[in-house]
Design an enzyme around this catalytic site. Structure first.
Site, PDB file in Angstrom:
ATOM      1  N   HIS A  94       0.883  -1.177   0.000  1.00 42.31           N
ATOM      2  CA  HIS A  94       0.000   0.000   0.000  1.00 42.31           C
ATOM      3  C   HIS A  94       0.916   1.221   0.000  1.00 42.31           C
ATOM      4  O   HIS A  94       1.995   1.182   0.608  1.00 42.31           O
ATOM      5  CB  HIS A  94      -0.831   0.120   1.283  1.00 42.31           C
ATOM      6  CG  HIS A  94      -1.793  -0.984   1.539  1.00 42.31           C
ATOM      7  ND1 HIS A  94      -1.438  -2.128   2.186  1.00 42.31           N
ATOM      8  CD2 HIS A  94      -3.120  -1.082   1.282  1.00 42.31           C
ATOM      9  CE1 HIS A  94      -2.519  -2.904   2.312  1.00 42.31           C
ATOM     10  NE2 HIS A  94      -3.546  -2.308   1.768  1.00 42.31           N
ATOM     11  N   ASP A 151       2.306   1.987   3.350  1.00 44.03           N
ATOM     12  CA  ASP A 151       3.246   1.023   3.946  1.00 44.03           C
ATOM     13  C   ASP A 151       4.679   1.458   3.680  1.00 44.03           C
ATOM     14  O   ASP A 151       5.573   1.223   4.487  1.00 44.03           O
ATOM     15  CB  ASP A 151       3.127  -0.378   3.306  1.00 44.03           C
ATOM     16  CG  ASP A 151       1.768  -0.994   3.458  1.00 44.03           C
ATOM     17  OD1 ASP A 151       1.091  -0.698   4.455  1.00 44.03           O
ATOM     18  OD2 ASP A 151       1.388  -1.789   2.560  1.00 44.03           O
ATOM     19  N   GLU A 184     -10.846  -6.581  -4.863  1.00 51.15           N
ATOM     20  CA  GLU A 184     -10.616  -7.676  -3.909  1.00 51.15           C
ATOM     21  C   GLU A 184     -11.884  -7.912  -3.095  1.00 51.15           C
ATOM     22  O   GLU A 184     -12.194  -7.158  -2.176  1.00 51.15           O
ATOM     23  CB  GLU A 184      -9.433  -7.357  -2.993  1.00 51.15           C
ATOM     24  CG  GLU A 184      -9.090  -8.532  -2.081  1.00 51.15           C
ATOM     25  CD  GLU A 184      -7.828  -8.305  -1.257  1.00 51.15           C
ATOM     26  OE1 GLU A 184      -6.828  -7.802  -1.812  1.00 51.15           O
ATOM     27  OE2 GLU A 184      -7.846  -8.625  -0.066  1.00 51.15           O
ATOM     28  N   GLU A 208      -9.133 -13.618  -2.028  1.00 53.48           N
ATOM     29  CA  GLU A 208      -8.398 -13.969  -0.806  1.00 53.48           C
ATOM     30  C   GLU A 208      -9.081 -15.152  -0.130  1.00 53.48           C
ATOM     31  O   GLU A 208     -10.301 -15.164   0.049  1.00 53.48           O
ATOM     32  CB  GLU A 208      -8.343 -12.762   0.130  1.00 53.48           C
ATOM     33  CG  GLU A 208      -7.588 -13.061   1.416  1.00 53.48           C
ATOM     34  CD  GLU A 208      -7.174 -11.808   2.169  1.00 53.48           C
ATOM     35  OE1 GLU A 208      -6.772 -10.821   1.517  1.00 53.48           O
ATOM     36  OE2 GLU A 208      -7.249 -11.827   3.405  1.00 53.48           O
ATOM     37  N   ASP A 267      -4.879 -13.668  -2.960  1.00 52.95           N
ATOM     38  CA  ASP A 267      -4.233 -13.412  -1.679  1.00 52.95           C
ATOM     39  C   ASP A 267      -4.282 -14.722  -0.911  1.00 52.95           C
ATOM     40  O   ASP A 267      -5.341 -15.153  -0.430  1.00 52.95           O
ATOM     41  CB  ASP A 267      -4.952 -12.302  -0.896  1.00 52.95           C
ATOM     42  CG  ASP A 267      -4.441 -10.921  -1.271  1.00 52.95           C
ATOM     43  OD1 ASP A 267      -3.558 -10.827  -2.161  1.00 52.95           O
ATOM     44  OD2 ASP A 267      -4.902  -9.925  -0.673  1.00 52.95           O
ATOM     45  N   ASP A 308     -11.068 -12.174   9.794  1.00 52.86           N
ATOM     46  CA  ASP A 308      -9.964 -12.366   8.862  1.00 52.86           C
ATOM     47  C   ASP A 308      -8.680 -12.593   9.673  1.00 52.86           C
ATOM     48  O   ASP A 308      -8.001 -11.638  10.030  1.00 52.86           O
ATOM     49  CB  ASP A 308      -9.882 -11.054   8.042  1.00 52.86           C
ATOM     50  CG  ASP A 308      -9.216 -11.218   6.704  1.00 52.86           C
ATOM     51  OD1 ASP A 308      -8.937 -12.362   6.320  1.00 52.86           O
ATOM     52  OD2 ASP A 308      -8.980 -10.186   6.040  1.00 52.86           O
TER      53      ASP A 308
END
Ligand code: XLS
Ligand code: NI
Ligand code: NI
Length: 446
Positions: free
Chosen positions: A103, A106, A234, A270, A298, A309
């Site tokens: 990201h 990040d 996503e 994911e 993912d 999650d």
């Protein structure tokens, strides 16, 4: 900076299934040919920057537990970002992972103004390009963090305030351009807060249109700058919001069709999001493949007992083999790959734990690839499947599909059934036999 992962002296090597060395691959042999591609080319694995380098190991009840010196708030943010980047690339290189994902926030501190945020990102992206060049590690995808700052608490594109939409658009423009500059192969949009907490204050129809408009602008900008990677949504059903609009693959497909984007945007599936939406991972992959929107994955796993999650590292060959099978059946990845959107447990505090976690995940994917590839090349499941549907290839089946002969209408089918007294007999689905067959492959593959 000096070496951060100093207990791991050498890049992780393949030693084979009999090895007891915990810092070696037992199944992932990057250059081994599996069909017409190497393992590395099939799997296209990536480390995620956020959980591995940007998360201190905190949870809602407790503080960070990890040894991540660059997260010290007393450090100058740019100095900290550089130290983090050094450690991250040291890790990528020693793990011999071909890709990473990030990201914007990040890798780069947001700063006090938008101008500062933009400048920081451009500077650090250039330094990152240097690390990528030096190590040969590629960018699988970039994404913008449109859910952390309080301004995004009521959504980014779906916010009731158009100024928040504009701010999100500006952030995505930066991040999409940086992804393009770094040779990224995809750009991901996870709609973390594109959903609602209560319908009492939410105008659903309006929010759908806002999201459609946002995505259209992203696609237009992709073409304007000549980015040839894939734009990916996503899917996730909830968390952090009570309900998230990109609920699952089939919901995303309907959304893309509604806004005319089904040939422009694919999905990044994911594992743990699939299970949260009440499906299994294999289902999500199969649906996306059937709709032609399978993009990337993912890779992680949830906990059967927990409804959130947990982002654990994949370790079930049984589960992964079936999903990899669906991916291979659909022709394998093009721009996509397996990104480890995974985090250590909070008690895994040794620096080295990050290696053990990823080695286990990479070996799980490699062994699953071998199982899936063998099943597909032997054609065993496919021959059961084609036998099961053979009636649709000729005669009545194709007449129904083409709308010809007796297949033209309900009335013509009524006529046919009445005239011939059609009385088809049930045929076994042979599920248990097929399950045993899959298990034989899992047992035998080497
Ligand atoms: C969160 C998502 C997130 C995306 C990237 O649940 O998995 O990590 O992959 O924004
Ligand atoms: Ni994810
Ligand atoms: Ni997730």
């Amino acid at each position: 900076m000096s070496e951060f992962f100093s207990t791991v002296r050498e890049p992780i090597a393949y030693e084979g299934p009999e090895s007891d060395n915990p810092l070696a691959f037992r199944w992932y042999d990057a250059d081994r040919m599996v069909g017409d591609r190497t393992m590395a080319e099939h799997l296209r694995m990536a480390v995620c920057y956020w959980h591995s380098f940007n998360w201190p190991g905190n949870d809602v009840f407790g503080e960070g537990t990890f040894d991540r010196p660059w997260l010290d708030p007393a450090l100058d943010p740019m100095v900290a970002a550089r130290a983090k980047m050094e450690a991250a690339f040291e890790f990528f290189e020693k793990l011999r992972i071909p890709y990473f994902c990030f990201h914007d926030h990040d890798v780069s501190p947001p700063g006090a103004s938008f101008a500062q945020e933009t400048a920081n990102l451009m500077t650090l992206a250039e330094e990152m390009a240097g690390h990528m060049e030096r190590t040969g590690v590629g960018l699988l995808w970039g994404t913008a963090r449109l859910f952390g700052h309080p301004r995004f608490m009521a959504g980014a594109a779906t916010n009731p305030d158009p100024a928040v939409f504009a701010r999100a658009a500006a952030q995505v423009k930066n991040c999409l351009e940086v992804t393009h500059q770094l040779g990224g192969e995809n750009y991901v949009l996870w709609g973390g807060r594109e959903g609602y907490e209560t319908l009492l204050n939410t105008d659903l129809g309006r929010e759908f249109d806002q999201l459609g408009r946002f995505l259209t602008m992203v696609v237009e900008h992709k073409h304007a700058i000549g980015f040839t990677g894939t734009i990916l949504l996503e899917p996730k059903p909830q968390e952090p919001t009570k309900h998230q609009y990109d609920y699952d693959s089939q919901t995303c497909y309907a959304f893309l069709q509604r806004y005319g984007l089904e040939n422009e945007v694919k999905v990044n599936i994911e594992v743990n999001h699939a299970t949260l939406s009440g499906h299994d991972f294999q289902h999500e992959i199969a649906v996306a493949a059937a709709c032609g929107i399978l993009g990337s994955v993912d890779a992680n796993r949830g906990d059967d007992r927990l409804g959130w999650d947990t982002d654990q590292f994949p370790n079930s060959v049984e589960q992964m083999s079936l999903a990899v099978y669906e991916i291979l059946r659909a022709g394998g990845f093009s721009t996509g790959g397996f990104n480890f959107d995974t985090k250590l447990r909070r008690m895994s505090t040794r620096r080295e734990d990050l290696f053990h976690a990823h080695i286990g995940g990479m070996d799980t994917m490699a062994r699953s690839l071998l199982v899936a590839h063998q099943m597909l090349s032997d054609g065993v499941l496919e021959s059961y499947r084609s036998q099961r549907y053979q009636g649709w290839g000729t005669g009545l089946g194709s007449e129904i599909l083409d709308g010809t002969g007796p297949g033209v209408s309900l009335a013509s089918l009524h006529e046919l059934v009445a005239a011939e007294e059609l009385d088809p007999q049930p045929v076994s689905g042979r599920q248990e036999e097929l399950e045993n067959l899959v298990n034989r492959y899992i047992d035998r593959v080497r």
